[in-house]
Design a protein around this motif. Sequence first.
Motif, PDB file in Angstrom:
ATOM      1  N   THR A  84      35.864  16.795 -55.424  1.00 52.51           N
ATOM      2  CA  THR A  84      36.381  15.583 -56.050  1.00 52.51           C
ATOM      3  C   THR A  84      36.278  14.361 -55.148  1.00 52.51           C
ATOM      4  O   THR A  84      36.451  13.236 -55.614  1.00 52.51           O
ATOM      5  N   GLY A  85      36.053  14.574 -53.849  1.00 46.72           N
ATOM      6  CA  GLY A  85      35.965  13.455 -52.923  1.00 46.72           C
ATOM      7  C   GLY A  85      37.264  13.139 -52.206  1.00 46.72           C
ATOM      8  O   GLY A  85      37.301  12.251 -51.359  1.00 46.72           O
ATOM      9  N   SER A  86      38.338  13.864 -52.541  1.00 43.70           N
ATOM     10  CA  SER A  86      39.613  13.658 -51.850  1.00 43.70           C
ATOM     11  C   SER A  86      40.295  14.989 -51.651  1.00 43.70           C
ATOM     12  O   SER A  86      40.110  15.929 -52.439  1.00 43.70           O
ATOM     13  N   LEU A  87      41.117  15.084 -50.628  1.00 40.95           N
ATOM     14  CA  LEU A  87      41.844  16.318 -50.366  1.00 40.95           C
ATOM     15  C   LEU A  87      42.798  16.625 -51.509  1.00 40.95           C
ATOM     16  O   LEU A  87      42.872  17.759 -51.979  1.00 40.95           O
ATOM     17  N   TRP A 144      36.558  27.770 -50.544  1.00 47.46           N
ATOM     18  CA  TRP A 144      37.293  26.513 -50.686  1.00 47.46           C
ATOM     19  C   TRP A 144      37.614  25.842 -49.347  1.00 47.46           C
ATOM     20  O   TRP A 144      37.946  24.648 -49.331  1.00 47.46           O
ATOM     21  N   ALA A 145      37.520  26.555 -48.253  1.00 46.45           N
ATOM     22  CA  ALA A 145      37.884  25.986 -46.953  1.00 46.45           C
ATOM     23  C   ALA A 145      37.136  24.697 -46.613  1.00 46.45           C
ATOM     24  O   ALA A 145      37.724  23.798 -45.991  1.00 46.45           O
ATOM     25  N   THR A 149      37.878  21.008 -44.330  1.00 46.03           N
ATOM     26  CA  THR A 149      37.021  20.524 -43.242  1.00 46.03           C
ATOM     27  C   THR A 149      36.527  19.110 -43.536  1.00 46.03           C
ATOM     28  O   THR A 149      36.504  18.239 -42.651  1.00 46.03           O
ATOM     29  N   GLU A 150      36.125  18.872 -44.767  1.00 45.63           N
ATOM     30  CA  GLU A 150      35.654  17.545 -45.164  1.00 45.63           C
ATOM     31  C   GLU A 150      36.775  16.514 -45.081  1.00 45.63           C
ATOM     32  O   GLU A 150      36.533  15.347 -44.721  1.00 45.63           O
ATOM     33  N   ALA A 151      38.015  16.933 -45.397  1.00 47.98           N
ATOM     34  CA  ALA A 151      39.151  16.018 -45.288  1.00 47.98           C
ATOM     35  C   ALA A 151      39.407  15.648 -43.832  1.00 47.98           C
ATOM     36  O   ALA A 151      39.753  14.497 -43.519  1.00 47.98           O
TER      37      ALA A 151
END
Length: 209
Positions: A84-87, A144-145, A149-151
């Motif tokens: 979604t682009g956000s945590l 899903w991890a 990491t991206e956040a």
Amino acid sequence: MAVEPPTPGTARPGGRTARVRAAVLRAAEDALVEHGFAGLDLGDLAQRAEVGRTTVYRRWGSTTALVADLLTDMAEQSLPRARTGSLAGDLRANAQLVRRTLADPRQGALFRAVLAAANGAPGTADPGTTEALRRFYRRRVEEWAPCVTEAVERGELPSDTDEFEVIRAVSAPLYYRMLTTGEPLDEAAADRAAAAAEAAARAGAYRRP
């Protein structure tokens, strides 16, 4: 952690081996939902799936091996993680996916049966099922991890956040509700679980030691 209907999962899509596997795994799901792990019997499953008993015994050999294969198939058919682009959005999507699976009359009953077999009282739990269940959830958490990491890379979380602990924290309240209180698993419950995990992660609760 939602799971789509079983589809062939061998190297010969559409071949007899794939069709037999799909039929037997579907029969195993039915039996688990109806009678739990204790009611599983390879001969009965062969009859349900309308395949030869010898074929079932030769391929799986035990109910433990069959349940392990069923969990492998469920992991393969699980829906991919959201991006979604956000945590907040990613964790909410994860929570809603888990909620839909556990609230589904068939899949919820299936998970309760497998969990009961894997986590029974000392001396009664089935070790093979326990290990298969651990592999299943390890695979789903690893799927899903990366959203955590991206956040971290976006600066939303501390750099030493344990991504696996965050994902586990999302689904834990939903499993607790299913297994203990029996309260409805509605969208609000899933959103609260995601929001709590996000707030704790932002506060540094899941930083590695």
